[in-house]
Design a protein around this motif. Sequence first.
Motif, PDB file in Angstrom:
ATOM      1  N   GLY A 218       0.797  -1.217   0.000  1.00 45.90           N
ATOM      2  CA  GLY A 218       0.000   0.000   0.000  1.00 45.90           C
ATOM      3  C   GLY A 218       0.827   1.263   0.000  1.00 45.90           C
ATOM      4  N   ILE A 219       2.163   1.140  -0.110  1.00 47.47           N
ATOM      5  CA  ILE A 219       3.035   2.299  -0.116  1.00 47.47           C
ATOM      6  C   ILE A 219       3.306   2.665  -1.575  1.00 47.47           C
ATOM      7  N   GLU A 220       2.690   3.746  -2.047  1.00 46.35           N
ATOM      8  CA  GLU A 220       2.779   4.112  -3.448  1.00 46.35           C
ATOM      9  C   GLU A 220       3.625   5.360  -3.624  1.00 46.35           C
ATOM     10  N   PHE A 221       4.076   5.579  -4.869  1.00 49.10           N
ATOM     11  CA  PHE A 221       5.002   6.665  -5.169  1.00 49.10           C
ATOM     12  C   PHE A 221       4.525   7.454  -6.380  1.00 49.10           C
ATOM     13  N   ASP A 222       4.994   8.692  -6.433  1.00 49.09           N
ATOM     14  CA  ASP A 222       4.739   9.506  -7.622  1.00 49.09           C
ATOM     15  C   ASP A 222       5.585   9.003  -8.774  1.00 49.09           C
ATOM     16  N   LEU A 223       5.237   9.409  -9.982  1.00 51.64           N
ATOM     17  CA  LEU A 223       5.961   9.002 -11.175  1.00 51.64           C
ATOM     18  C   LEU A 223       7.405   9.491 -11.117  1.00 51.64           C
ATOM     19  N   ASN A 224       8.334   8.570 -11.414  1.00 51.67           N
ATOM     20  CA  ASN A 224       9.771   8.871 -11.464  1.00 51.67           C
ATOM     21  C   ASN A 224      10.310   9.390 -10.133  1.00 51.67           C
ATOM     22  N   SER A 225       9.730   8.949  -9.022  1.00 48.64           N
ATOM     23  CA  SER A 225      10.140   9.476  -7.717  1.00 48.64           C
ATOM     24  C   SER A 225      10.321   8.329  -6.727  1.00 48.64           C
ATOM     25  N   ASP A 226      11.288   8.514  -5.814  1.00 52.39           N
ATOM     26  CA  ASP A 226      11.457   7.572  -4.711  1.00 52.39           C
ATOM     27  C   ASP A 226      11.205   8.276  -3.379  1.00 52.39           C
TER      28      ASP A 226
ATOM     29  N   PRO B  13       3.584  -2.525 -21.531  1.00 56.37           N
ATOM     30  CA  PRO B  13       3.927  -1.297 -22.260  1.00 56.37           C
ATOM     31  C   PRO B  13       2.994  -0.991 -23.413  1.00 56.37           C
ATOM     32  N   ALA B  14       2.351  -2.000 -23.973  1.00 56.03           N
ATOM     33  CA  ALA B  14       1.467  -1.770 -25.125  1.00 56.03           C
ATOM     34  C   ALA B  14       0.056  -1.401 -24.709  1.00 56.03           C
ATOM     35  N   THR B  15      -0.247  -1.466 -23.411  1.00 61.55           N
ATOM     36  CA  THR B  15      -1.602  -1.198 -22.938  1.00 61.55           C
ATOM     37  C   THR B  15      -1.628   0.126 -22.188  1.00 61.55           C
ATOM     38  N   LYS B  16      -2.603   0.944 -22.518  1.00 61.36           N
ATOM     39  CA  LYS B  16      -2.754   2.210 -21.814  1.00 61.36           C
ATOM     40  C   LYS B  16      -3.698   2.002 -20.644  1.00 61.36           C
ATOM     41  N   CYS B  17      -3.123   1.951 -19.448  1.00 60.33           N
ATOM     42  CA  CYS B  17      -3.914   1.712 -18.249  1.00 60.33           C
ATOM     43  C   CYS B  17      -4.362   3.030 -17.642  1.00 60.33           C
ATOM     44  N   PRO B  18      -5.442   2.996 -16.871  1.00 61.40           N
ATOM     45  CA  PRO B  18      -5.804   4.202 -16.136  1.00 61.40           C
ATOM     46  C   PRO B  18      -4.716   4.556 -15.126  1.00 61.40           C
ATOM     47  N   GLU B  19      -4.630   5.817 -14.780  1.00 62.78           N
ATOM     48  CA  GLU B  19      -3.543   6.279 -13.927  1.00 62.78           C
ATOM     49  C   GLU B  19      -3.564   5.618 -12.558  1.00 62.78           C
ATOM     50  N   TRP B  20      -4.720   5.294 -12.039  1.00 60.84           N
ATOM     51  CA  TRP B  20      -4.739   4.695 -10.704  1.00 60.84           C
ATOM     52  C   TRP B  20      -4.111   3.308 -10.703  1.00 60.84           C
ATOM     53  N   LYS B  21      -4.206   2.583 -11.833  1.00 57.24           N
ATOM     54  CA  LYS B  21      -3.527   1.287 -11.910  1.00 57.24           C
ATOM     55  C   LYS B  21      -2.024   1.475 -12.026  1.00 57.24           C
ATOM     56  N   ASN B  22      -1.598   2.464 -12.818  1.00 56.91           N
ATOM     57  CA  ASN B  22      -0.163   2.746 -12.906  1.00 56.91           C
ATOM     58  C   ASN B  22       0.387   3.146 -11.541  1.00 56.91           C
ATOM     59  N   ARG B  23      -0.379   3.943 -10.803  1.00 56.02           N
ATOM     60  CA  ARG B  23       0.080   4.364  -9.476  1.00 56.02           C
ATOM     61  C   ARG B  23       0.163   3.171  -8.535  1.00 56.02           C
ATOM     62  N   ALA B  24      -0.795   2.251  -8.631  1.00 53.84           N
ATOM     63  CA  ALA B  24      -0.756   1.066  -7.776  1.00 53.84           C
ATOM     64  C   ALA B  24       0.455   0.194  -8.087  1.00 53.84           C
ATOM     65  N   ASN B  25       0.900   0.208  -9.339  1.00 54.34           N
ATOM     66  CA  ASN B  25       2.094  -0.553  -9.710  1.00 54.34           C
ATOM     67  C   ASN B  25       3.378   0.096  -9.190  1.00 54.34           C
ATOM     68  N   ARG B  26       3.343   1.401  -8.954  1.00 52.64           N
ATOM     69  CA  ARG B  26       4.515   2.115  -8.430  1.00 52.64           C
ATOM     70  C   ARG B  26       4.473   2.019  -6.917  1.00 52.64           C
ATOM     71  N   ARG B  27       5.015   0.950  -6.370  1.00 52.75           N
ATOM     72  CA  ARG B  27       4.792   0.689  -4.949  1.00 52.75           C
ATOM     73  C   ARG B  27       6.004   0.029  -4.313  1.00 52.75           C
ATOM     74  N   VAL B  28       5.953  -0.047  -2.996  1.00 54.98           N
ATOM     75  CA  VAL B  28       6.864  -0.871  -2.194  1.00 54.98           C
ATOM     76  C   VAL B  28       6.006  -1.750  -1.297  1.00 54.98           C
ATOM     77  N   TYR B  29       6.317  -3.029  -1.224  1.00 56.36           N
ATOM     78  CA  TYR B  29       5.587  -3.928  -0.341  1.00 56.36           C
ATOM     79  C   TYR B  29       6.590  -4.819   0.393  1.00 56.36           C
ATOM     80  N   PHE B  30       6.078  -5.560   1.380  1.00 58.11           N
ATOM     81  CA  PHE B  30       6.943  -6.386   2.248  1.00 58.11           C
ATOM     82  C   PHE B  30       6.585  -7.860   2.056  1.00 58.11           C
ATOM     83  N   GLU B  31       7.597  -8.674   2.023  1.00 62.90           N
ATOM     84  CA  GLU B  31       7.418 -10.114   1.977  1.00 62.90           C
ATOM     85  C   GLU B  31       8.179 -10.749   3.138  1.00 62.90           C
ATOM     86  N   ALA B  32       7.486 -11.631   3.833  1.00 61.88           N
ATOM     87  CA  ALA B  32       8.158 -12.361   4.910  1.00 61.88           C
ATOM     88  C   ALA B  32       9.162 -13.340   4.277  1.00 61.88           C
ATOM     89  N   LYS B  33      10.362 -13.391   4.839  1.00 64.97           N
ATOM     90  CA  LYS B  33      11.362 -14.328   4.302  1.00 64.97           C
ATOM     91  C   LYS B  33      11.056 -15.770   4.737  1.00 64.97           C
TER      92      LYS B  33
END
Length: 484
Positions: free
Chosen positions: A375-383, A464-484
């Motif tokens: 659920g941790i999302e980022f702006d475009l081209n930003s960390d 890359p060939a599909t134009k997604c709505p911006e909210w889906k692109n934003r959801a893809n720009r994320r950081v998440y946690f995985e238990a090892k």
Amino acid sequence: MKLSLAIVALALAVPTASYAQDSTAVSSNGKYPNTFSSGSANVSPFTQKSKRFNDWAISIGAGVPLVQSADLTSIKNGNGKNLFGYSAYISIDKAITHAFGINLQYDRGETRQGWFNTKDAAPADASKYQQVAGRTQYDAISILGDINFSNLLRRVDNHSPYRWALHGYAGIGTLAYKAYQKDETGQRLMTEIKPFKLGSFFGQAGAGLKFKVNRRLDIEGRLMYVMTGDDEFDGGGAQYSAVNQREEQVSDNFFNATLGLSLKLGKHESHLMWHDPLQEIYYKLDVLANKNQDIEVCKKGDADNDGVCDDWDRQLDTPAGARVDGAGVALDTDLDGVIDLYDKCVTVPGPVENNGCPTATTTGPVTDDTRTLEGIEFDLNSDRILPSNTPILNNAVSYINSSNGAYNVVGATDTRASDAYNQKLSERRANSVKSYLVKNGVESTKLNAIGKGEKDLKYPECDPATKCPEWKNRANRRVYFEAK
């Protein structure tokens, strides 16, 4: 859903205020806005093509000159009778602003002054009483400043259109003339001044009242006062002649009353001198205020009735009664996978099978080998970590510290840009989140930052060939946690 005009205005004002700093920034890339502009994002070069108003006109007029201050006058005041000459003018007018212009004007005329009209025979005893007459033929070229007082002094609460305008004129030029004098001995040339000589310069000032007939034509009545700077203009002769010693003034001046027409040139509907900027602003505000705007939003409705329109709702099946964020996703405060609506322990993580509460048999720290936080999302081209992410990260600090496990901090991107760029960007995002967690109390040995670029999309259909709505692109720009 229908929104009132006030709500729409507020909705437009909020993002405007948020980005106010950017909109006033000064650009240095050589394009507008630049360091010589106000910095407004709406700045553009002023060219002939961008003009909205006509600013050229040709004026002509005719009238009557009356010598007022001289040794021989056209007005019955002791130095003459009421005698009328004639005058005419033509000018090329350029409007600089709505309140100021410059005119190049040519005048031609004849003044008549003294005790009788030079067209008539002189009285028999004219020389005895020095009842002489004079007439002066003149040509003048001058530059006049034109001030539109009606625009300059117009009240800010006057919304009405206007067709009358008061103008003020003042300028200098060169005056050429031939002055004749007549008495019982006959008529003779007394003084001749050529144009553009040192003694030919003169000044004039006055006022005019214009009436706008239509977009092309104006009528104007004008009264000018001409100061010749010459004591011989009236035909009195040399400086120390008998006639020129009657009065002490050294400048023969006259009034020039004219009636004229102005032809406004250009392809536009309105002339700049008839444009009132305040009136235009008030008119647009009135139109906006009076216009009944029915703005329809939520064209797709709100299927789950969570208050977030389906147009941008990222969770279309939110359970009834659940609190949601701005994207329509049900809130899960402790990030344990149980939304707050069903979570019996809203602020303490717990397994799903125990309604989000820690199990009763747990006496030590919570362990979880499969737990995934996201659920941790980022702006475009930003960390950069956004302020909206800090509550999620603070909950993650509590959760990870209460767990015995270690976690991968996984960075991801959307599909825009190259694979290599996205890989580095995802690594920076993962390290940024890891640094935040460590700074806020998580042991660095529990965290491992890795980047997956665009290889682990939350919405895989956004290739890359599909134009997604911006909210889906934003959801893809994320950081998440995985238990090892």
